[in-house]
Design a protein around this motif. Structure first.
Motif, PDB file in Angstrom:
ATOM      1  N   SER A 152       8.779   7.897 -54.311  1.00 60.05           N
ATOM      2  CA  SER A 152       9.723   8.906 -52.916  1.00 60.05           C
ATOM      3  C   SER A 152       9.076  10.096 -52.536  1.00 60.05           C
ATOM      4  O   SER A 152       8.999  11.285 -53.257  1.00 60.05           O
TER       5      SER A 152
ATOM      6  N   PHE B 299       9.803   5.622 -50.964  1.00 59.40           N
ATOM      7  CA  PHE B 299      11.239   5.603 -49.781  1.00 59.40           C
ATOM      8  C   PHE B 299      10.626   7.131 -49.696  1.00 59.40           C
ATOM      9  O   PHE B 299      10.405   7.550 -49.837  1.00 59.40           O
TER      10      PHE B 299
ATOM     11  N   GLU C 113       5.307   0.549 -47.983  1.00 60.63           N
ATOM     12  CA  GLU C 113       4.589  -0.646 -49.030  1.00 60.63           C
ATOM     13  C   GLU C 113       2.995   0.684 -48.779  1.00 60.63           C
ATOM     14  O   GLU C 113       1.915   0.532 -47.792  1.00 60.63           O
TER      15      GLU C 113
ATOM     16  N   GLU D 133       8.495  -0.633 -64.034  1.00 64.76           N
ATOM     17  CA  GLU D 133       7.931   0.015 -62.245  1.00 64.76           C
ATOM     18  C   GLU D 133       9.339   0.588 -62.021  1.00 64.76           C
ATOM     19  O   GLU D 133       9.909   1.552 -61.763  1.00 64.76           O
TER      20      GLU D 133
ATOM     21  N   ILE E 276       8.672   3.576 -58.295  1.00 67.72           N
ATOM     22  CA  ILE E 276       9.408   3.686 -57.227  1.00 67.72           C
ATOM     23  C   ILE E 276       8.856   5.640 -56.958  1.00 67.72           C
ATOM     24  O   ILE E 276       9.741   6.306 -57.420  1.00 67.72           O
TER      25      ILE E 276
ATOM     26  N   TYR F  83      10.909   3.270 -45.307  1.00 69.56           N
ATOM     27  CA  TYR F  83      10.537   2.907 -46.613  1.00 69.56           C
ATOM     28  C   TYR F  83       9.112   1.708 -46.165  1.00 69.56           C
ATOM     29  O   TYR F  83       9.038   1.946 -44.968  1.00 69.56           O
TER      30      TYR F  83
ATOM     31  N   ASN G  31       5.856   0.754 -53.835  1.00 66.69           N
ATOM     32  CA  ASN G  31       6.961   0.718 -52.636  1.00 66.69           C
ATOM     33  C   ASN G  31       7.068   2.375 -52.789  1.00 66.69           C
ATOM     34  O   ASN G  31       7.730   3.567 -53.835  1.00 66.69           O
TER      35      ASN G  31
ATOM     36  N   TYR H 263      19.022   7.251 -54.283  1.00 63.28           N
ATOM     37  CA  TYR H 263      18.206   5.992 -54.395  1.00 63.28           C
ATOM     38  C   TYR H 263      18.520   6.156 -55.848  1.00 63.28           C
ATOM     39  O   TYR H 263      17.908   4.603 -56.667  1.00 63.28           O
TER      40      TYR H 263
END
Length: 371
Positions: free
Chosen positions: A40, A58, A51, A36, A38, A49, A56, A80
């Motif tokens: 930034s 940020f 996509e 998973e 994420i 945020y 995803n 975060y």
């Protein structure tokens, strides 16, 4: 098992720069192998945020969280981490001051911090006090701080001996998409593309060498598409005479969005660029080569980085051993004189044997992350 990864860096998703392209591709790869992920990075200031291609992303400079820039402050990252609870943080070429704070935070909270190294800048152009201080801070991070991390991701193997005590993952580039074979647009005229930035006095890309090599064979049938540097920028350099000599064979585009660059790239026969052999070109891996393989276009360049592992001379491109006008000119002659059939074969090899296809990296990446 906690399989969450927070991937942080100065990725500029507004301009879609090289680091942003790398970040999304690697994130898609990690997602493909059941992590998973994420990311930034830098997105539009008002946004928290977005996509991007299923990833995803940020805002690393979220003003609601921190009024300071991410290069000196880790408040946004800490927020975060507490919200998303990742086990691993991958920090891409992270600024030294913020990286030192991050190192302490991760140690205190039993998080795995992995520096990702694709560059090692020195002083570019005229020496100033700020440039000197910035270079010394980067050296401190490279010589001291990175060595405190048990795991390191590198774009090339140039620093493998330097960080021999750390577990290493060699990841030049990666893509989860299969390459498309490029069709030959014009069997008589060879189309070459250069897309990049030249730097101060051609400190980044040696477009001067490339243009002088073309000038030596100006009677041949070719066209050069130059994307990035503006006409004013180029005519103020030492290549003014070459530009004038090649005037009817050059198209200057200036800066273009990445999607526009890709359209021109797909309609080209060869990607061409030249670089000095120095520390930064040994540590980093050219995005140009990755993007060329992804659309099945052969590359003409001199041997820097780990290019000799991927570009097989006269099979899937032309790898020039020495940076010189004469060597480039000889390679260009061979490229222009190739038959349409042989060029199609070369393009097919690029597409069918893409060294950056994700399946080539699954086992070593899983072992690296799971240890």
């Amino acid at each position: 098992m906690n399989n969450k990864i927070l991937y942080i860096g100065g990725f500029n998703f507004i301009k879609q720069n090289a680091s942003a392209i790398r970040a999304i591709e690697i994130a898609k790869f990690f997602k493909k192998i059941d992590y998973e992920i994420i990311v930034s990075g830098k997105i539009i200031n008002e946004e928290q945020y977005v996509e991007i291609e299923g990833i995803n992303v940020f805002n690393i400079n979220e003003k609601k969280i921190s009024k300071k820039d991410f290069s000196i402050d880790i408040t946004t990252v800490v927020t975060y981490v507490r919200k998303l609870e990742p086990k691993i943080i991958i920090a891409y070429n992270y600024p030294p001051i913020a990286f030192l704070k991050l190192l302490k935070f991760c140690k205190k909270n039993q998080l795995i911090l992995i520096p990702e190294i694709t560059e090692w800048h020195g002083v570019d152009g005229k020496l100033t006090l700020m440039k000197f201080l910035r270079a010394r801070l980067i050296d401190y991070k490279m010589y001291v701080l990175n060595k405190k991390c048990e795991k390191i991701i590198m774009a090339t193997d140039y620093l493998s001996g330097f960080y021999r005590k750390s577990d290493q993952l060699l990841l030049p580039f990666v893509t989860v998409e299969k390459s498309n074979e490029s069709s030959l647009i014009n069997s008589k005229t060879r189309n070459f593309i250069f897309a990049g930035t030249i730097g101060e006095n051609f400190s980044k890309d040696r477009l001067d060498v490339v243009l002088k090599a073309f000038e030596q064979i100006k009677e041949s049938n070719f066209r050069i598409h130059i994307i990035g540097p503006s006409k004013e920028e180029l005519f103020s350099t030492t290549v003014k005479d070459s530009l004038e000599a090649l005037n009817n064979k050059i198209t200057l585009y200036g800066r273009l969005p990445n999607q526009e660059v890709l359209k021109i790239l797909k309609h080209s026969d060869f990607v061409i660029f030249a670089r000095d052999v120095k520390r930064i070109t040994k540590v980093g891996y050219p995005t140009k080569v990755f993007e060329a393989f992804r659309v099945g276009i052969p590359v003409i360049t001199n041997n820097t980085s780990n290019l000799d592992k991927h570009i097989l001379n006269k099979e899937n491109g032309f790898l020039i051993e020495r940076l010189s006008v004469e060597c480039f000119s000889n390679a260009l002659k061979s490229a222009i004189e190739m038959s349409a059939e042989n060029l199609s074969i070369m393009k097919r090899k690029c597409a069918q044997s893409n060294p950056f296809y994700y399946k080539n990296y699954i086992d070593e990446t899983k072992n690296f992350l799971n240890k």
